[in-house]
Write a protein that holds these residues in place. Structure first.
Motif, short mmCIF file in Angstrom:
data_model
loop_
_atom_site.label_atom_id
_atom_site.label_comp_id
_atom_site.label_asym_id
_atom_site.label_seq_id
_atom_site.Cartn_x
_atom_site.Cartn_y
_atom_site.Cartn_z
N PHE A 106 0.82 -1.21 0.00
CA PHE A 106 0.00 0.00 0.00
C PHE A 106 0.86 1.26 0.00
CE2 PHE A 106 -2.13 3.23 2.70
CZ PHE A 106 -3.19 3.53 1.84
N TYR A 107 0.40 2.27 -0.75
CA TYR A 107 1.05 3.58 -0.75
C TYR A 107 0.49 4.41 0.40
CZ TYR A 107 3.24 3.07 -5.38
OH TYR A 107 4.02 2.69 -6.44
N GLY A 108 1.23 4.50 1.49
CA GLY A 108 0.77 5.32 2.60
C GLY A 108 0.93 6.80 2.32
N TYR A 112 4.34 13.51 1.85
CA TYR A 112 3.52 14.72 1.97
C TYR A 112 4.30 15.91 2.52
CZ TYR A 112 -0.59 11.83 1.08
OH TYR A 112 -1.52 10.99 0.51
N ALA A 113 5.57 15.74 2.84
CA ALA A 113 6.37 16.86 3.35
C ALA A 113 6.78 17.82 2.23
CB ALA A 113 7.61 16.34 4.06
N ILE A 114 6.61 17.40 0.97
CA ILE A 114 6.98 18.24 -0.16
C ILE A 114 6.07 19.47 -0.23
CG2 ILE A 114 5.42 17.09 -1.79
CD1 ILE A 114 7.58 17.40 -3.93
N LYS A 115 6.62 20.57 -0.77
CA LYS A 115 5.82 21.74 -1.13
C LYS A 115 5.97 21.95 -2.63
CE LYS A 115 3.84 22.92 2.64
NZ LYS A 115 2.38 22.73 2.72
N SER A 116 4.85 22.02 -3.32
CA SER A 116 4.90 22.15 -4.78
C SER A 116 3.63 22.79 -5.28
CB SER A 116 5.09 20.77 -5.43
OG SER A 116 3.97 19.94 -5.16
N MET A 117 3.69 23.29 -6.51
CA MET A 117 2.49 23.73 -7.23
C MET A 117 2.03 22.52 -8.03
SD MET A 117 3.57 27.61 -8.36
CE MET A 117 5.13 27.11 -9.11
N GLU A 118 1.05 21.80 -7.52
CA GLU A 118 0.74 20.45 -7.96
C GLU A 118 -0.61 20.37 -8.67
OE1 GLU A 118 -0.96 16.98 -5.35
OE2 GLU A 118 1.21 16.97 -5.14
N TYR A 119 -0.65 19.51 -9.71
CA TYR A 119 -1.91 19.17 -10.39
C TYR A 119 -2.13 17.67 -10.30
CZ TYR A 119 -5.19 18.09 -14.14
OH TYR A 119 -6.25 17.60 -14.86
N ASN A 120 -3.30 17.28 -9.81
CA ASN A 120 -3.67 15.86 -9.77
C ASN A 120 -5.13 15.67 -10.20
OD1 ASN A 120 -5.20 16.73 -7.61
ND2 ASN A 120 -3.83 15.88 -6.06
N GLY A 121 -5.63 16.63 -10.97
CA GLY A 121 -7.06 16.78 -11.24
C GLY A 121 -7.56 17.99 -10.49
N ASN A 122 -7.18 18.08 -9.22
CA ASN A 122 -7.31 19.30 -8.42
C ASN A 122 -5.97 20.02 -8.43
OD1 ASN A 122 -9.96 18.46 -7.58
ND2 ASN A 122 -8.98 17.11 -6.08
N LEU A 123 -5.94 21.22 -7.85
CA LEU A 123 -4.69 21.89 -7.55
C LEU A 123 -4.39 21.68 -6.07
CD1 LEU A 123 -5.02 25.32 -9.45
CD2 LEU A 123 -4.11 23.13 -10.28
N ALA A 124 -3.12 21.42 -5.75
CA ALA A 124 -2.72 21.16 -4.38
C ALA A 124 -1.32 21.71 -4.16
CB ALA A 124 -2.78 19.66 -4.09
N ASP A 125 -0.87 21.65 -2.90
CA ASP A 125 0.48 22.14 -2.58
C ASP A 125 1.43 21.00 -2.23
OD1 ASP A 125 -0.23 21.30 -0.06
OD2 ASP A 125 0.13 23.22 0.93
N GLY A 126 1.05 19.78 -2.60
CA GLY A 126 1.84 18.60 -2.24
C GLY A 126 1.19 17.78 -1.16
N SER A 127 0.36 18.44 -0.34
CA SER A 127 -0.37 17.73 0.71
C SER A 127 -1.77 18.28 0.88
CB SER A 127 0.39 17.79 2.04
OG SER A 127 0.58 19.14 2.44
#
Length: 307
Positions: free
Chosen positions: A29-31, A77-92
């Motif tokens: 599993f990916y925790g 989840y400790a990363i900080k990024s301008m993230e796209y996964n379908g939504n926009l997120a900051d890594g967490s």
């Protein structure tokens, strides 16, 4: 140019790199996500355009792409990024919902970075189609070097290239729908005239059967159901799906009960001109097409913890 792997036991055993291709294979599993950074830095003012193609991605999992700095590249989840996964997120943390479709196998995600001394703009593209301006950060910001990051929350394989020719069409295009699919607004409900105005989203469900649709709507909670069509009898059957479990005031919850009963009792769906007519529990309601507001650009600096 090379891949940099997060420092974690999971990543050291799961990640394999070959040139501009990265593979993530984990047995259990990916925790938390496994992050890999593509070291091809944007380190001065200019336009930078990368394309990330997912050659393989497990259907039950998820992946994301984005931009980060060397200092903010961390494990999980400790990363900080301008993230796209379908939504926009900051890594967490979730930032903007439904900016595009969830990433799946075969998808090609484009990231266009426009970096100047006064601002940083990030436009996104999905399979060649512009999703619009996702992130817009204005000076002052202390960001010197930007790199692409790919995060796996499922087994998959991705390849990356940087192109000199950048897209010129940047604005999100209005969606076009045929038949019963699309975004609908409830405009006529004779038995419950105070329950109109709610939005419904009706689309074919992915898979081999073209007669299965997903229907979602929201009052207080988001309610999802599955609609199955039998072409031989032109009969429809509704199957209850997932729903969030938030509470609300008494009147709103009463209306939610009415809408839930409507979606669960569907036996007919028919396009009549520009309106969609749904038969449910022996009654008919009418809906008309509407165009949803586009998702908003995120304007805070995720690296400065402004939010």
């Amino acid at each position: 140019m090379s891949w940099i792997i997060e420092e974690s036991n999971d990543a050291s055993s799961a990640i394999n790199v070959q040139g501009n291709t990265v593979t993530c294979q984990k047995e259990d599993f990916y925790g938390s996500p496994i992050n890999v950074l593509w070291k091809d830095p944007a380190d001065k003012s200019g336009l930078y355009y990368w394309q990330i193609e997912f050659l393989q991605l497990d259907k039950q999992g998820n992946a994301s792409v984005g931009l980060t700095t060397q200092d903010h590249f961390k494990a999980g989840y400790a990363i900080k990024s301008m993230e796209y996964n379908g939504n926009l997120a900051d890594g967490s943390a979730f930032l903007v919902g439904s900016f595009g479709d969830r990433i799946k196998q075969g998808d090609n995600i484009g990231i266009l970075l426009n970096l100047t001394d006064s601002e940083m703009k990030v436009h996104l593209f999905l399979n060649g189609q512009p999703l619009g301006l996702a992130f817009h950060v204005q000076a002052p910001f202390s960001i010197s070097v930007i790199n692409v990051v790919v995060s796996f929350s499922a087994n998959g394989e991705a390849t990356i290239i940087r192109l000199k020719q950048v897209p010129t069409s940047l604005d999100r295009q209005e969606e076009q729908f045929n038949g019963i699919e699309g975004h609908w607004k409830l405009v006529d409900y004779p038995q419950h005239s105070d329950c109109t105005g709610y939005h419904f989203h009706l689309f074919k469900k992915g898979g081999m059967d073209n007669n299965v649709y997903s229907l979602s709507t929201r009052v207080i909670n988001t309610m999802n159901s599955i609609l199955c069509h039998d072409p031989s009898t032109n009969q429809w059957q509704s199957q209850s799906g997932m729903s969030t479990m938030m509470g609300g005031d008494q009147e709103s919850m009463r209306k939610e009960g009415v809408i839930s009963e409507l979606t669960n009792g569907i036996t007919g769906v028919e396009l009549q001109g520009q309106k969609l007519v749904i038969t449910s529990n022996g009654n008919q309601v009418k809906l008309e097409r509407y165009t949803p507001e586009p998702p908003q650009t995120y304007t805070k600096n995720v690296f400065a913890r402004e939010y």
